[in-house]
Design a protein around this motif. Structure first.
Motif, PDB file in Angstrom:
ATOM      1  N   UNK A  53       0.726  -1.323  -0.008  1.00 26.35           N
ATOM      2  CA  UNK A  53      -0.170   0.116  -0.191  1.00 26.35           C
ATOM      3  C   UNK A  53       0.982   1.532  -0.070  1.00 26.35           C
ATOM      4  N   UNK A  54       1.982   1.280   0.813  1.00 26.25           N
ATOM      5  CA  UNK A  54       3.147   2.725   0.547  1.00 26.25           C
ATOM      6  C   UNK A  54       3.615   2.119  -0.796  1.00 26.25           C
ATOM      7  N   UNK A  55       3.828   1.562  -1.388  1.00 27.00           N
ATOM      8  CA  UNK A  55       4.587   1.016  -2.713  1.00 27.00           C
ATOM      9  C   UNK A  55       3.341   2.356  -3.630  1.00 27.00           C
ATOM     10  N   UNK A  56       2.459   1.910  -3.679  1.00 25.11           N
ATOM     11  CA  UNK A  56       1.348   2.251  -4.385  1.00 25.11           C
ATOM     12  C   UNK A  56       1.008   3.490  -4.046  1.00 25.11           C
ATOM     13  N   UNK A  57       1.429   4.664  -2.975  1.00 22.15           N
ATOM     14  CA  UNK A  57       1.067   5.746  -3.165  1.00 22.15           C
ATOM     15  C   UNK A  57       2.480   5.937  -2.972  1.00 22.15           C
ATOM     16  N   UNK A  58       3.598   5.582  -3.715  1.00 21.86           N
ATOM     17  CA  UNK A  58       4.176   6.146  -4.505  1.00 21.86           C
ATOM     18  C   UNK A  58       4.468   6.049  -5.585  1.00 21.86           C
ATOM     19  N   UNK A  59       3.476   5.861  -6.634  1.00 17.02           N
ATOM     20  CA  UNK A  59       3.196   5.353  -7.818  1.00 17.02           C
ATOM     21  C   UNK A  59       3.720   3.735  -8.352  1.00 17.02           C
ATOM     22  N   UNK A  60       3.967   3.687  -7.303  1.00 18.14           N
ATOM     23  CA  UNK A  60       4.395   1.567  -8.117  1.00 18.14           C
ATOM     24  C   UNK A  60       5.530   2.147  -9.089  1.00 18.14           C
ATOM     25  N   UNK A  61       5.515   0.902 -10.040  1.00 16.02           N
ATOM     26  CA  UNK A  61       5.889   0.838 -11.562  1.00 16.02           C
ATOM     27  C   UNK A  61       5.295   1.555 -12.584  1.00 16.02           C
ATOM     28  N   UNK A  62       3.821   1.955 -12.197  1.00 13.95           N
ATOM     29  CA  UNK A  62       3.250   2.886 -13.571  1.00 13.95           C
ATOM     30  C   UNK A  62       1.650   2.558 -13.008  1.00 13.95           C
ATOM     31  N   UNK A 107       7.818   1.149 -14.650  1.00 12.64           N
ATOM     32  CA  UNK A 107       9.154   0.606 -14.520  1.00 12.64           C
ATOM     33  C   UNK A 107       9.928  -0.322 -14.576  1.00 12.64           C
ATOM     34  N   UNK A 108      11.551  -0.018 -14.479  1.00 18.76           N
ATOM     35  CA  UNK A 108      12.026  -1.457 -13.530  1.00 18.76           C
ATOM     36  C   UNK A 108      11.682  -1.296 -12.143  1.00 18.76           C
ATOM     37  N   UNK A 109      11.655  -2.484 -11.173  1.00 20.01           N
ATOM     38  CA  UNK A 109      11.585  -2.259  -9.865  1.00 20.01           C
ATOM     39  C   UNK A 109      12.925  -2.362  -9.212  1.00 20.01           C
ATOM     40  N   UNK A 110      13.049  -1.362  -8.563  1.00 17.22           N
ATOM     41  CA  UNK A 110      14.349  -1.054  -7.691  1.00 17.22           C
ATOM     42  C   UNK A 110      13.922  -1.763  -5.900  1.00 17.22           C
TER      43      UNK A 110
END
Length: 88
Positions: free
Chosen positions: A10-19, A79-82
């Motif tokens: 959910x935090x990653x999604x709030x940052x925009x995820x990979x697209x 985007x490529x996941x980091x």
């Protein structure tokens, strides 16, 4: 998916995820707890591509789940996941 993992996604999604992508059809979850359910024109944040071809993990309306790439229109290249390491 446990509560800790769900909070992380959910935090990653709030940052925009990979697209991002937009649903082109209504999708009813086939496996509750795993599949993402959404309506046509819903905005989905893409979190990662899964090992199964054409299947992604996404976030929509506060829910995290799997969805098929054939049910959406992607907004450009993903985007490529980091993988970030956290300090202890």
């Amino acid at each position: 998916m446990d509560a800790h993992e769900l909070a992380r996604w959910t935090r990653f999604a709030a940052k925009g995820g990979i697209g991002k992508c937009t649903a082109i059809v209504d999708c009813i979850a086939q496996e509750m707890g795993e599949d993402l359910m959404f309506l046509k024109a819903s905005l989905i944040t893409v979190l990662m591509q899964l090992s199964e071809p054409g299947v992604y993990l996404g976030h929509c309306e506060g829910v995290v789940g799997r969805f098929s790439g054939k049910d959406v229109r992607f907004h450009g290249k993903l985007k490529k996941p980091v993988m970030a390491k956290r300090g202890s």
